[in-house]
Structures are given as C-alpha cells and as structure tokens.
Write a protein that holds these residues in place. Structure first.
Motif, PDB file in Angstrom:
ATOM      1  N   SER A 146      31.500  34.573  53.210  1.00 42.95           N
ATOM      2  CA  SER A 146      31.978  36.017  53.269  1.00 42.95           C
ATOM      3  C   SER A 146      30.799  36.882  53.475  1.00 42.95           C
ATOM      4  O   SER A 146      29.653  36.358  53.266  1.00 42.95           O
ATOM      5  N   THR A 206      22.507  42.919  48.431  1.00 38.23           N
ATOM      6  CA  THR A 206      23.185  42.110  47.635  1.00 38.23           C
ATOM      7  C   THR A 206      22.582  41.366  46.654  1.00 38.23           C
ATOM      8  O   THR A 206      21.721  40.754  47.155  1.00 38.23           O
ATOM      9  N   LEU A 253      34.380  45.623  51.289  1.00 39.07           N
ATOM     10  CA  LEU A 253      34.865  44.371  51.416  1.00 39.07           C
ATOM     11  C   LEU A 253      36.429  44.386  51.465  1.00 39.07           C
ATOM     12  O   LEU A 253      37.197  44.744  50.318  1.00 39.07           O
ATOM     13  N   SER A 263      38.223  37.249  54.762  1.00 45.88           N
ATOM     14  CA  SER A 263      37.555  38.622  54.314  1.00 45.88           C
ATOM     15  C   SER A 263      36.865  39.340  55.533  1.00 45.88           C
ATOM     16  O   SER A 263      36.201  38.707  56.646  1.00 45.88           O
ATOM     17  N   GLY A 306      28.419  47.694  47.444  1.00 45.69           N
ATOM     18  CA  GLY A 306      27.388  48.436  47.350  1.00 45.69           C
ATOM     19  C   GLY A 306      28.120  50.146  47.694  1.00 45.69           C
ATOM     20  O   GLY A 306      29.162  50.293  47.752  1.00 45.69           O
ATOM     21  N   PRO A 328      31.044  42.538  44.571  1.00 47.90           N
ATOM     22  CA  PRO A 328      32.532  42.024  44.557  1.00 47.90           C
ATOM     23  C   PRO A 328      32.876  40.901  43.396  1.00 47.90           C
ATOM     24  O   PRO A 328      34.211  40.905  43.341  1.00 47.90           O
ATOM     25  N   GLU A 329      32.049  39.824  43.225  1.00 52.91           N
ATOM     26  CA  GLU A 329      32.439  39.162  42.089  1.00 52.91           C
ATOM     27  C   GLU A 329      32.238  39.250  40.650  1.00 52.91           C
ATOM     28  O   GLU A 329      31.919  38.412  39.794  1.00 52.91           O
ATOM     29  N   ASN A 353      25.274  44.940  43.563  1.00 49.46           N
ATOM     30  CA  ASN A 353      24.684  45.446  44.722  1.00 49.46           C
ATOM     31  C   ASN A 353      23.773  46.509  44.481  1.00 49.46           C
ATOM     32  O   ASN A 353      24.011  47.478  43.915  1.00 49.46           O
ATOM     33  N   ILE A 410      34.376  31.078  49.450  1.00 48.13           N
ATOM     34  CA  ILE A 410      34.529  30.694  50.998  1.00 48.13           C
ATOM     35  C   ILE A 410      33.676  31.962  51.329  1.00 48.13           C
ATOM     36  O   ILE A 410      33.934  32.950  51.289  1.00 48.13           O
ATOM     37  N   LYS A 452      37.402  46.269  48.110  1.00 43.33           N
ATOM     38  CA  LYS A 452      36.568  46.545  47.004  1.00 43.33           C
ATOM     39  C   LYS A 452      35.485  47.230  47.471  1.00 43.33           C
ATOM     40  O   LYS A 452      34.767  46.959  48.844  1.00 43.33           O
ATOM     41  N   LYS A 453      34.427  47.908  46.746  1.00 46.31           N
ATOM     42  CA  LYS A 453      33.306  48.681  47.035  1.00 46.31           C
ATOM     43  C   LYS A 453      32.149  47.375  47.003  1.00 46.31           C
ATOM     44  O   LYS A 453      32.437  46.620  46.069  1.00 46.31           O
ATOM     45  N   ARG A 505      28.631  37.070  43.893  1.00 44.15           N
ATOM     46  CA  ARG A 505      27.720  38.393  44.115  1.00 44.15           C
ATOM     47  C   ARG A 505      28.141  39.202  42.963  1.00 44.15           C
ATOM     48  O   ARG A 505      29.152  39.766  42.756  1.00 44.15           O
ATOM     49  N   MET A 551      25.427  48.693  41.570  1.00 51.00           N
ATOM     50  CA  MET A 551      26.759  48.779  41.375  1.00 51.00           C
ATOM     51  C   MET A 551      27.453  47.584  41.329  1.00 51.00           C
ATOM     52  O   MET A 551      26.768  46.467  41.448  1.00 51.00           O
ATOM     53  N   ALA A 585      35.059  37.167  58.270  1.00 56.61           N
ATOM     54  CA  ALA A 585      34.847  35.876  57.900  1.00 56.61           C
ATOM     55  C   ALA A 585      36.105  35.079  57.934  1.00 56.61           C
ATOM     56  O   ALA A 585      36.974  35.703  58.286  1.00 56.61           O
TER      57      ALA A 585
END
Lengths: 238, 282
Positions: free
Chosen positions: B227, B233, A12, A51, A7, B180-181, B260, B225, A4-5, B257, B177, A48
């Motif tokens: 990360s 962010t 990620l 991830s 930013g 991730p979530e 970003n 979880i 995943k991008k 999140r 942008m 992590a």
C-alpha cells in the motif's frame, strides 16, 4: 471503502483487502477520477492493489472536505469508467541462460520442469495492478492458484536491469539494476523505464500483459534495434 | 560562479522541493529533507525558496570557488570554514574568486544546506534536481556530487546581507498521529512505543531512519498487501524494528504502519544522526 487519516497531509482509502482485478479496477478508476478532477490541494495519488493513498496540502483542503468530494465522485463511477485502460501489451522474454538466473531454484521450489514454468508464464494473461518499489516497477498478477513462488531467503545484491522476476503470485520487471528478492526467470530486451522520453514508463496500471518466449539471438537483435533506435515499439502493443 | 569539488564529502546532493505527482509511477517525492533550512538558505541569497541547494551530510565537501557571488549555509552545524576561518552560519556571505570552503566536525545536526544566489545550471528530471535513489547509488538526474565535479551558477547581484538567529536545539521528541494500522498493535506494544526512547542506527539515509531498539512482541501477525507510503510514516517490521520513512522512501510498502509523524516535525527528522535517541508522543 474505508477512509483513514494517514498523517496530517494524506488519506488512505482501503477497499476490500483482497487482490482481484475487480477491486483493483475500482481503485484505478477512483485514482484516475481524482487526478482528472484536479482539485486544488491534491498533491499526489498512489493507487495500490486494493488501496488508494491521496496526498494533499492541508493548507488548501481539509480531511473532511476531501473525503466528501471523493465519496461524491465515487458514486458517479460507472461500469464503463471502471475499464478506462484497455491497453494490451506483448512483452518478449528470453528464458535462457544467462538471463534465467534462478532456473534451478525455481525448478526446485515449484517442483516442475522449467519448460512448464515458462509455459505458465507465457500462457497467463497478467494484469498490471500497481507501480512501486522502484520507479516504473510494475506489479503484475496473478499466477494460477497453487503456484506461489517464495522470495529468495537472502535478497540478491544486484539484479540486472530488465530481469523478469516472480514472487508469490506476482511477476514484475526490474526497471534498473537494483537489489531484490524476486526469483529471476528471464530477461526482456524492452526498456520499461526510459527517463528522457515524454512518457518515461512503458506500463500503466490496468494494462493487460502477456509474455512470449524469444531466443537469445532474437534478444540480441531486439536489443541492438533499440540501441540503434530502429525498434518498432508498435510490436508490443496489440 | 563555479564550485569545484576537491572532495565530495560523505554524501552531497543537489536538492530542491522534489517532484510531486509521479508517485503513482513509483517515483518518490525526494527533495531537501530539511525544507525550512533549504528555504532559509535560499532567502539569505535572494533566491526563490525552492531553488536548488546543496544538501550536505555529516562530512562536508571541500570547494574551490571560481568567480564571485553570495553563499549561505544553514541547517546542521558541520563546522563550515571559509579560507580557514569559521564560515558564519545562517547569513549572507560574500564570496570572492579563489575562496576555499571546507567543513570540519559535526557540531549538531546531520544535514547542512548551501545556497548560491543566482540561477543553477544543473540537470532536472520531471521538474526536479533531486537524484532518484536506489539502495546502492543515486540514479538520474546526475546530481550526486563526485570528486572533481564542478557546479555552475549564473550569479546576480544581491544588494542585501542578512543574518538570522536560528535556534539550535535539537528535536528529540516527535509528535505523531495514529498510523493506518495502529489498532492492530497490542496495547502493551503501543505503550512501549510511546514510553521508550529509541536509538538511531547506522542504517539511516534519505530513504529512512532505522531505529536500533526493537518493539517487544506480540506484533501484528499479518501479511499486509502493499500500500502507498508517505514521508513521515513509522512502520514496524515483523521482528519489531521501527523504521521512519523519509522523502526518498519507496512509494509502496507492506509493513504495518503504527504512526505518522506530523508535517511540522518532518524537517527535524532530517537532522537525526546515528547514535541520537528519539521518542514519540501522540
């Protein structure tokens, strides 16, 4: 693996979203391989539980190229490379007052005598999954299923340095005095963050960690030994 | 040159480009929050752009100068004064032995940067002067300015004097942008995030900026979880609070999140102060 991008200058990589040693070993192996590759433009990695975050300079490398490079080295990761870190550490913990700050709350929430809680803590072989929260704070797991420890409803303003905490199925050691919400079971005399050492952090992701119980007398002795510079750090390895 | 701090100001630290490559040990990147302002301050006194500078927050320090050299102040306009007269911003200023520098009201922005031409004799840890944050006080290196502290810089002659015109328009709309979530948020919530303005709360520091106005539900109901976290962010707490994370943020976190902020807009985040209103656009 899902890319995943994150930013415009990080990506990620999400692995299967579960906390298991197997998945974490894949994360750590990929993280180590990326660091070892020393690609121009890669600025940092944050492995992590399941991830991996990779920060990069988007003037040196683009998202698509970096993803492709990572996928290529990921394919070369073998079973042997997945277990690079085979360190075993034994950490002394004093579970007596005044160090076992949350003695009463732990007995209540887990519904068992404190001795039994200590027994679980000292007989579980913990795996160090990741660092975060504070410099050198190691997240270690896991407690046996069914022994999840709720965080404190109101975080404590001052958790003493080197307190050993429990949260969920995890255990961890506060490297410095800090606010925090983990239930404190005891304290170790072993510094986990030694800023001016060549290697400032005691733990590394992938470490296998066992805890053993010491008396408050021995706690003091070890602490004095560390202050006077005569503590043999070899004692905690192996 | 020595700078003697008669008053430390609200929060004054010695910052540089921060430390990269230790984030896997839980060490935040740190460094000057407004990097362009840091670089300009250093340029104006003939330094390499990532030399240390003072990062001054809202209420500036009072500084008695011993020795001579060049100083420049950039970033937020916090009414700097030199011997009781306005200190020219964004310019090389010759400083003489016995000069006195102080600050007044915050005219615009939140963080000013003060450079001194020469070599800073200050403590570094893992290559950076940036103090490690904890939620209560900064940890090592010991570069948070206290009352009575002194700072030594080995000055060198710098023949030029420069002045740069800097636009003082505050940025209030930040380009983002998808985080991730992002996909976990309901369309209504995303709509609210992009169409509303948010007020910067008093809980704003180098770790992050908490916004006052919460997002309405339904919010993603998930136990995430932990990360990795990168500066810029935008995370959303279970109660809908929006937090924008900055360079001193923890390296890992567990909130979803939503977005970003793009790198080009990160410097402007450093200049937000409590009470400002911000918006986000894709």
């Amino acid at each position: 693996m899902e890319f995943k991008k994150y930013g415009d200058s990080a990506l990620l990589i999400n692995f299967e979203q579960v906390i298991t040693r197997g998945i974490n070993a894949e994360v750590l192996a990929l993280s180590a391989a990326i660091q070892a590759a020393k690609w121009e433009g890669v600025r940092f990695v944050i492995p992590a539980y399941c991830s991996l975050t990779v920060g990069y300079d988007n003037g040196s490398i683009g998202y698509a190229d970096l993803c492709e490079k990572i996928m290529l080295i990921e394919q070369e990761l073998t079973v042997e490379k997945l277990s690079i870190n085979t360190r075993k550490l034994s950490i002394p913990v004093c579970y007596e007052p005044p160090y076992s700050i949350d003695h009463d709350e732990l007995v209540e929430v887990l519904g068992m005598p404190f001795d039994e809680i200590i027994h679980i803590h000292t007989s579980t072989v913990f795996h160090m999954y990741m660092m975060g929260f504070l410099p050198g704070f190691a997240y270690m797991g896991k407690w046996p299923e069914g022994f999840s420890v709720p965080r404190k409803s109101i975080p404590r303003a001052n958790v003493p340095a080197l307190s050993v905490g429990l949260a969920g199925q995890q255990t961890g050691i506060y490297p410095v005095e800090s606010p925090g919400g983990w239930q404190i079971i005891g304290q170790t005399p072993i510094p986990v963050f030694i800023p001016h050492n060549n290697e400032p952090f005691l733990f590394m992701p992938g470490d296998e960690v066992r805890f053993y119980s010491i008396s408050s007398n021995l706690f003091q002795q070890i602490k004095e030994g560390i202050t006077e510079g005569c503590f043999n750090y070899e004692e905690i390895y192996g | 040159m020595r700078l003697h701090f008669q008053k430390p100001g609200m929060f004054t630290t010695i910052q540089d480009a921060g430390r990269l490559g230790y984030q896997d040990f839980g060490v935040p990147i740190g460094g000057a929050l407004d990097r362009a302002a840091m670089q300009l301050a250093n340029l104006l006194v003939g330094n390499a752009v990532f030399e240390p500078v003072l990062e001054i927050t809202l209420l500036g320090p009072s500084i008695q100068v011993e020795g001579s050299g060049q100083i420049a102040i950039t970033g937020a306009h916090l009414s700097p004064m030199l011997n009781g007269l306005p200190f020219p911003m964004n310019a090389t200023v010759q400083i003489a032995n016995g000069d006195f520098i102080e600050f007044g009201i915050a005219v615009h922005g939140c963080r000013a940067y003060l450079s001194v031409g020469g070599e800073w004799r200050v403590e570094r840890w893992l290559g950076s002067t940036s103090p490690l944050p904890s939620m209560r006080e900064a940890l090592l290196p010991n570069n948070t300015i206290r009352k009575g502290a002194s700072l030594k810089v080995n000055t060198r002659p710098f023949p030029n004097t420069l002045k740069i015109e800097v636009e003082t328009q505050m940025k209030m709309n930040f380009q983002v942008m998808q985080g991730p979530e992002f996909d976990l948020f309901a369309p209504d919530v995303i709509g609210h995030f992009f169409s509303n303005k948010f007020k910067v709360s008093a809980a704003a520091n180098r770790m992050g900026v908490r916004l006052e106005d919460s997002l309405p539900g339904p919010l993603p109901n998930l136990e995430m979880i932990s990360s990795g976290i990168v500066p810029g962010t935008v995370q959303v707490t279970p109660s809908g609070q929006v937090i924008v994370l900055l360079a001193d943020a923890q390296t890992t976190g567990g909130y979803p999140r939503i977005a970003n902020i793009i790198s080009a807009d990160l410097d402007a985040l450093a200049q937000l102060k409590p009470g400002d209103t911000v918006g986000f656009s894709l």
